[in-house]
Scaffold this active site. Structure first.
Site, PDB file in Angstrom:
ATOM      1  N   ILE A 120      13.385   0.928  46.390  1.00  0.00           N
ATOM      2  CA  ILE A 120      12.372   1.661  45.620  1.00  0.00           C
ATOM      3  C   ILE A 120      11.210   0.728  45.316  1.00  0.00           C
ATOM      4  CG2 ILE A 120      13.905   3.342  44.547  1.00  0.00           C
ATOM      5  CD1 ILE A 120      13.847   1.596  42.009  1.00  0.00           C
ATOM      6  N   TYR A 182       7.628   8.479  40.124  1.00  0.00           N
ATOM      7  CA  TYR A 182       8.965   8.149  40.619  1.00  0.00           C
ATOM      8  C   TYR A 182       9.802   9.403  40.839  1.00  0.00           C
ATOM      9  CZ  TYR A 182      13.744   6.319  40.634  1.00  0.00           C
ATOM     10  OH  TYR A 182      15.049   6.037  40.956  1.00  0.00           O
ATOM     11  N   ASP A 218      22.490  -0.206  35.016  1.00  0.00           N
ATOM     12  CA  ASP A 218      22.098  -1.365  34.210  1.00  0.00           C
ATOM     13  C   ASP A 218      21.493  -2.515  35.016  1.00  0.00           C
ATOM     14  OD1 ASP A 218      24.298  -2.366  35.526  1.00  0.00           O
ATOM     15  OD2 ASP A 218      25.376  -3.004  33.712  1.00  0.00           O
TER      16      ASP A 218
END
Length: 287
Positions: A120, A182, A218
């Site tokens: 990404i 996004y 995380d």
């Protein structure tokens, strides 16, 4: 309202039991010697995906932008048991790099059994400010490069009866504030590869496509953005990576991690007003 909440809770319990009873189990031996290309593999989820494949004695090509970090990940993959671990630095915003990465992997591995699309581009966690150039750039990285690499690898995956694994997000099913560019790329991924699943099935293709929907994970980059802003719990990248690998190895058309992201996505369709309320109140924001 109470009736709606009861229905949601009942659905959650039923879905949890269904997931526990029906989720396919991974035969790690099936990955031994598998030829794998993992994108976005220098840190976070992609790095953990590479390590899981390495422990299963796979042959791995990893890619991301930072060559020196990729070298370190490749060396660790070899120490964990990978039969082969090589890397190629690439920028997925560059129109030629996605093809070059696939060509490199095919040359080094002699073919592909798994293509895991995970990379990404960086995007601010903020109200959209009308920056069209950033949105165009992000679509190049998060969407167009995915379909470019999938097309380039499709012949090899067909020959090997291989799997294409697309790492998506709950934000591609349930819009959320602060991530408009996004979330648009993830909606695009889900739509394109969902349609491609149909087309390959209609052609009786050997290739499976697994779309994996993730909740908040995380990773360092994700936590830096949301820390102190949202109460949404984050889940370990190592577990997310394992679920991604299982989805591809067991040829699941769709997978979710953590499991309740499936419920969150479904609830958005069943009870949009309730879901939107909880989405907005999960963030700390003062106009």
């Amino acid at each position: 309202m109470r009736t709606s909440i009861k229905l949601v809770l009942t659905s959650v319990v039923v879905a949890f039991l269904a997931v526990q009873w029906t989720t396919p189990r991974l035969n790690a031996e099936s990955l031994k010697g598998a030829r794998v290309l993992v994108t976005g593999a220098s840190t976070g989820i992609g790095e953990q995906i590479a390590y899981h494949y390495a422990r299963s004695n796979a042959q791995i090509v990893i890619t991301a932008r930072r060559e020196h970090v990729l070298q370190q990940v490749a060396e660790k993959c070899l120490s964990l048991g990978a039969q082969k671990a090589v890397y190629i630095a690439a920028d997925m915003a560059n129109e030629t790099d996605p093809d070059e990465v696939v060509n490199f992997a095919l040359d080094k591995l002699g073919g592909l059994d798994y293509l895991v699309l995970n990379h990404i581009g960086s995007s601010p966690f903020s109200m959209w400010d009308g920056d069209l150039e950033h949105t165009r750039w992000l679509m190049k990285v998060n969407f167009f490069s995915y379909i470019q690499m999938a097309w380039k690898a499709l012949t090899s995956l067909e020959e090997s009866k291989g799997s294409l694994v697309v790492v998506s997000s709950l934000l591609g099913k349930m819009p959320s504030p602060f991530v408009a560019p996004y979330t648009s790329t993830k909606f695009a991924l889900n739509g394109f590869f969902g349609a491609l699943q149909h087309e390959l099935a209609m052609k009786k293709s050997n290739v499976s496509i697994s779309i994996v929907t993730l909740g908040l994970i995380d990773t360092e980059s994700a936590m830096d953005k949301v820390r102190g802003i949202t109460s949404v719990p984050a889940y370990p990248a190592e577990e997310a990576a394992l679920n991604i690998i299982v989805a591809g190895a067991t040829r699941q058309s769709e997978a979710f991690y953590p499991w309740f992201t499936h419920i969150a996505a479904a609830t958005r369709e069943w009870f949009p007003s309730i879901t939107n309320y909880f989405v907005r109140t999960s963030y700390s924001y003062t106009p």
